[in-house]
Enzyme design. Structure first.
Site, PDB file in Angstrom:
ATOM      1  N   ARG A   1       1.854   0.688   4.069  1.00  0.00           N
ATOM      2  CA  ARG A   1       1.694  -0.740   3.807  1.00  0.00           C
ATOM      3  C   ARG A   1       0.893  -1.399   4.928  1.00  0.00           C
ATOM      4  NH1 ARG A   1       6.865   0.832   2.377  1.00  0.00           N
ATOM      5  NH2 ARG A   1       7.474   0.363   0.216  1.00  0.00           N
TER       6      ARG A   1
ATOM      7  N   LYS B   1       9.497  -0.976   5.425  1.00  0.00           N
ATOM      8  CA  LYS B   1      10.157  -1.858   4.468  1.00  0.00           C
ATOM      9  C   LYS B   1      11.640  -1.523   4.403  1.00  0.00           C
ATOM     10  CE  LYS B   1       9.666  -3.859  -0.102  1.00  0.00           C
ATOM     11  NZ  LYS B   1       8.914  -3.894  -1.357  1.00  0.00           N
TER      12      LYS B   1
ATOM     13  N   HIS C   1      -3.323  -3.005   0.082  1.00  0.00           N
ATOM     14  CA  HIS C   1      -2.412  -2.474  -0.940  1.00  0.00           C
ATOM     15  C   HIS C   1      -3.179  -1.740  -2.037  1.00  0.00           C
ATOM     16  CE1 HIS C   1       1.719  -2.298  -2.397  1.00  0.00           C
ATOM     17  NE2 HIS C   1       1.212  -2.339  -3.611  1.00  0.00           N
TER      18      HIS C   1
ATOM     19  N   ARG D   1      -3.056   1.725  -1.012  1.00  0.00           N
ATOM     20  CA  ARG D   1      -1.716   2.288  -1.276  1.00  0.00           C
ATOM     21  C   ARG D   1      -1.592   2.645  -2.761  1.00  0.00           C
ATOM     22  NH1 ARG D   1       3.535   2.771   0.432  1.00  0.00           N
ATOM     23  NH2 ARG D   1       5.183   2.004  -0.914  1.00  0.00           N
TER      24      ARG D   1
ATOM     25  N   HIS E   1       9.685   4.452  -2.314  1.00  0.00           N
ATOM     26  CA  HIS E   1      10.212   3.506  -3.296  1.00  0.00           C
ATOM     27  C   HIS E   1      11.722   3.685  -3.464  1.00  0.00           C
ATOM     28  CE1 HIS E   1       5.988   3.228  -5.346  1.00  0.00           C
ATOM     29  NE2 HIS E   1       6.126   2.357  -4.359  1.00  0.00           N
TER      30      HIS E   1
ATOM     31  N   TYR F   1       2.391   3.007 -11.508  1.00  0.00           N
ATOM     32  CA  TYR F   1       1.091   3.611 -11.223  1.00  0.00           C
ATOM     33  C   TYR F   1       0.641   4.572 -12.313  1.00  0.00           C
ATOM     34  CZ  TYR F   1       2.078   1.818  -6.552  1.00  0.00           C
ATOM     35  OH  TYR F   1       2.385   1.000  -5.492  1.00  0.00           O
TER      36      TYR F   1
END
Length: 263
Positions: free
Chosen positions: A128, A153, A216, A219, A242, A251
């Protein structure tokens, strides 16, 4: 404001990231400036009015939902006022990923070596924006082929694999560098998030990419190319960090499964 300080302390105790704490404080203060009331005088109607103002002024749904989260936490958890404010339903958008050709063109166009390395780190790691900004040289373990993301995160430390292609370039780039320095910094300190965003936009524009390219986007491209290369979604989900595999499935819609991509 005492209760705002209490919120900050509570967020720290619960392990929220610095970015989230800063964001929650910002959105609560912005709300009070518009409403012009003390927190204990605020009503549910005030909150609904403010949310409507954000909608009318064209704010993104993600920003509005973050505002709602911030207000809910403050008024429910700190002031014990149970306002029932529902988040906006999110719109599913098919956000762009880059092709391999577009990625390579951006790499080739970067004459500034530090910018080139930045673009390659974003693509070959999928990290990120804030994680790239905070990455220190000592966080790269060439022996174990890992990059350690500190306080990513969710305020977690996350080890990610170091791509072989990226390893060689980093070794050359970092020769005789101080391991305590940030990977991307100037004489004034580490790159700002805005600087990193600008670098991505500059090189995308330079090679004629019409898509909106952000950190992003790299990413998203990283994940998309992994899926196209026949990596199963659960593996990609772990690589991406995630919490919910359903996030990774976002995705799959964009991936061209029939292609084989060698990341």
């Amino acid at each position: 404001m005492e209760t705002m300080n209490t919120m900050q302390k509570e967020l720290i105790i619960r392990g929220y990231s610095k970015q989230t704490i800063k964001s929650y404080q910002f959105h609560n203060n912005a709300f009070l400036k518009i409403i012009k009331k003390s927190p204990r005088q605020v009503t549910r109607s005030d909150i609904k009015y403010y949310i409507q103002c954000l909608i009318d002024n064209g704010y993104e749904r993600a920003t509005i939902n973050l505002t709602i989260n911030a207000l809910k936490f403050y008024y429910k958890e700190i002031l014990n006022r149970k306002f029932e404010i529902k988040r906006l339903r999110t719109q599913k958008k098919l956000l762009p990923a880059l092709s391999r050709n577009e990625v390579q063109r951006m790499f080739d166009s970067a004459t500034n070596i530090k910018h080139k390395i930045l673009l390659k780190v974003l693509y070959y790691t999928g990290i990120r924006l804030s994680e790239a900004r905070d990455l220190k040289i000592r966080d790269i373990d060439f022996e174990r082929m890992q990059i350690h993301i500190r306080c990513g995160k969710g305020n977690k430390d996350i080890p990610i694999s170091l791509n072989e292609k990226l390893k060689t370039e980093l070794i050359n780039f970092l020769e005789n560098s101080n391991e305590n320095k940030y990977l991307f910094e100037t004489t004034h300190g580490k790159y700002s998030m805005r600087s990193i965003q600008k670098i991505c936009q500059t090189y995308a524009k330079k090679v004629g990419i019409s898509k909106k390219v952000t950190p992003h986007t790299f990413r998203r491209t990283f994940a998309t190319h992994l899926i196209e290369n026949k990596n199963d979604v659960s593996s990609v989900s772990r690589i991406m960090g995630h919490k919910d595999v359903s996030t990774t499935y976002g995705y799959v819609d964009y991936a061209r499964i029939n292609l084989s991509v060698d990341l």
